[in-house]
Design an enzyme around this catalytic site. Sequence first.
Site, PDB file in Angstrom:
ATOM      1  N   LYS A   1      47.215  49.544  40.716  1.00 54.27           N
ATOM      2  CA  LYS A   1      47.036  50.859  41.330  1.00 54.27           C
ATOM      3  C   LYS A   1      47.819  51.940  40.590  1.00 54.27           C
ATOM      4  O   LYS A   1      47.299  53.036  40.341  1.00 54.27           O
ATOM      5  CB  LYS A   1      47.447  50.803  42.810  1.00 54.27           C
ATOM      6  CG  LYS A   1      46.476  49.983  43.651  1.00 54.27           C
ATOM      7  CD  LYS A   1      46.946  49.730  45.077  1.00 54.27           C
ATOM      8  CE  LYS A   1      45.945  48.799  45.769  1.00 54.27           C
ATOM      9  NZ  LYS A   1      46.223  48.607  47.195  1.00 54.27           N
TER      10      LYS A   1
ATOM     11  N   GLN B   1      51.420  48.700  51.159  1.00 57.76           N
ATOM     12  CA  GLN B   1      50.685  47.508  50.734  1.00 57.76           C
ATOM     13  C   GLN B   1      50.852  46.392  51.769  1.00 57.76           C
ATOM     14  O   GLN B   1      51.961  46.120  52.234  1.00 57.76           O
ATOM     15  CB  GLN B   1      51.185  47.063  49.346  1.00 57.76           C
ATOM     16  CG  GLN B   1      50.400  45.927  48.720  1.00 57.76           C
ATOM     17  CD  GLN B   1      49.010  46.341  48.234  1.00 57.76           C
ATOM     18  OE1 GLN B   1      48.721  47.517  48.023  1.00 57.76           O
ATOM     19  NE2 GLN B   1      48.137  45.366  48.059  1.00 57.76           N
TER      20      GLN B   1
ATOM     21  N   ASP C   1      44.176  54.607  52.527  1.00 55.85           N
ATOM     22  CA  ASP C   1      43.607  53.277  52.727  1.00 55.85           C
ATOM     23  C   ASP C   1      42.505  53.286  53.786  1.00 55.85           C
ATOM     24  O   ASP C   1      41.728  52.339  53.888  1.00 55.85           O
ATOM     25  CB  ASP C   1      44.703  52.310  53.227  1.00 55.85           C
ATOM     26  CG  ASP C   1      45.287  51.455  52.117  1.00 55.85           C
ATOM     27  OD1 ASP C   1      44.551  51.149  51.172  1.00 55.85           O
ATOM     28  OD2 ASP C   1      46.471  51.083  52.231  1.00 55.85           O
TER      29      ASP C   1
HETATM   30  N1  L34 Z   1      47.462  48.607  52.134  1.00 53.70           N
HETATM   31  N2  L34 Z   1      46.992  46.516  51.310  1.00 53.70           N
HETATM   32  C1  L34 Z   1      46.660  47.820  51.409  1.00 53.70           C
HETATM   33  N3  L34 Z   1      45.570  48.346  50.803  1.00 53.70           N
HETATM   34  C2  L34 Z   1      44.758  47.563  50.075  1.00 53.70           C
HETATM   35  O1  L34 Z   1      43.642  48.075  49.534  1.00 53.70           O
HETATM   36  C3  L34 Z   1      45.065  46.215  49.921  1.00 53.70           C
HETATM   37  N4  L34 Z   1      44.323  45.354  49.111  1.00 53.70           N
HETATM   38  C4  L34 Z   1      44.165  43.965  49.518  1.00 53.70           C
HETATM   39  C5  L34 Z   1      45.560  43.406  49.839  1.00 53.70           C
HETATM   40  N5  L34 Z   1      46.420  44.355  50.517  1.00 53.70           N
HETATM   41  C6  L34 Z   1      46.176  45.695  50.578  1.00 53.70           C
HETATM   42  C7  L34 Z   1      44.289  45.436  47.761  1.00 53.70           C
HETATM   43  O2  L34 Z   1      44.718  46.394  47.146  1.00 53.70           O
HETATM   44  C8  L34 Z   1      43.558  43.346  48.283  1.00 53.70           C
HETATM   45  N6  L34 Z   1      43.754  44.324  47.224  1.00 53.70           N
HETATM   46  C9  L34 Z   1      43.436  44.115  45.862  1.00 53.70           C
HETATM   47  C10 L34 Z   1      43.595  45.103  44.897  1.00 53.70           C
HETATM   48  C11 L34 Z   1      43.305  44.880  43.561  1.00 53.70           C
HETATM   49  C12 L34 Z   1      42.840  43.661  43.166  1.00 53.70           C
HETATM   50  C13 L34 Z   1      42.646  42.678  44.106  1.00 53.70           C
HETATM   51  C14 L34 Z   1      42.948  42.891  45.438  1.00 53.70           C
HETATM   52  C15 L34 Z   1      42.534  43.449  41.715  1.00 53.70           C
HETATM   53  O3  L34 Z   1      42.814  44.283  40.902  1.00 53.70           O
HETATM   54  N7  L34 Z   1      41.982  42.274  41.347  1.00 53.70           N
HETATM   55  C16 L34 Z   1      41.675  41.895  39.994  1.00 53.70           C
HETATM   56  C17 L34 Z   1      42.535  40.746  39.515  1.00 53.70           C
HETATM   57  C18 L34 Z   1      43.982  40.909  39.766  1.00 53.70           C
HETATM   58  C19 L34 Z   1      44.796  39.681  39.384  1.00 53.70           C
HETATM   59  O4  L34 Z   1      44.836  39.362  38.183  1.00 53.70           O
HETATM   60  O5  L34 Z   1      45.400  39.047  40.284  1.00 53.70           O
HETATM   61  C20 L34 Z   1      40.212  41.456  39.958  1.00 53.70           C
HETATM   62  O6  L34 Z   1      39.602  41.539  38.894  1.00 53.70           O
HETATM   63  O7  L34 Z   1      39.698  41.012  40.988  1.00 53.70           O
END
Ligand code: L34
Length: 298
Positions: free
Chosen positions: A54, A98, A121
């Site tokens: 982020k 988060q 969010d």
């Molecule tokens: N307050 N909490 C709040 N807001 C959110 O919107 C979230 N979420 C979820 C968990 N808690 C939160 C996220 O940000 C899940 N989440 C989230 C954000 C980004 C990614 C996955 C989940 C992401 O960038 N995923 C990558 C891989 C990341 C890695 O290498 O671990 C992907 O390609 O899926």
Amino acid sequence: MSAKLIDGKKVAELLRKQVRDDVDFWVSDGRRRPFLQVIQVGTDPGSTTYIRAKTRACEDVGIETGTDRLPDTISARELKQIIRGYNTNDKVDGILVQLPLPSHLSSHDVIESIDYRKDVDGFHPMNVGRLTVDQPTFRSCTPAGIFELFKHYSIPVKSKHAVVVGASNIVGSPMAIMLSRENSTGKATTTICHKFTKDLTQHTISADLLIVAAGQPNLIKGEMVREGVVVIDVGINRVADETSEKGYKLVGDCHFESVREKASWITPVPGGVGPMTVAMLMKNTLLAAKKSIYPEES
Ligand code: L34
């Protein structure tokens, strides 16, 4: 059939480019840059990764950002005091706590202490309530990102049978609301399945659109879906993998190979929904800075 891949990484890049242009335009006549304040409580490794994604995205689009890393021993009172400070700070446009929080803290209580006008969010009851009655609101980033994927790939939603597996406040529940209601893109017949659902397959097998956000690897297998289904896999599970450098690999909630055989479209994990969540946060932060959703009273 072998499903075509929905490339969330690519679509997220396109979206970020749009936000970057909008931010440039916004600041071009002397306005300050949007500012996102991120709050991490504790040291959950997933949270650390997502927050990094982020803040990097913020840098990429020209949004300023700060991150508080607070100890997991912090009291609800102290945490809410910090949040109130940002609520009244005119330089802060968006506030993101988060999740998950350590178990002694109530996420409901903490989220409700955020000024809903800064709730990028879309988790505050004010924003969730407005979503359910089809009023302009901050739409939660993950479901909003999934709708952007439908739009980008011209995947029809209206009048389809959408089945959402998982009823969390972060994804499943707002996703189901958007699918069933949302003025422009929703209007789907929507089924919500959750841990009390008796015969999951009975529902998943009839889905035109299947959105899985249960946090359980291999929950959905090929035999549970019909030919041609569009599958959005929101799951992001770390499973042990000695062959990888990190010692784990990421998998979704679907048994990818067997589901892909049947589906027409499918999101990969990683590179599917995750990057869209981050891109939509950029969009929401810009909306907060512009006061697009809650205009100031004149
Ligand atoms: N307050 N909490 C709040 N807001 C959110 O919107 C979230 N979420 C979820 C968990 N808690 C939160 C996220 O940000 C899940 N989440 C989230 C954000 C980004 C990614 C996955 C989940 C992401 O960038 N995923 C990558 C891989 C990341 C890695 O290498 O671990 C992907 O390609 O899926």
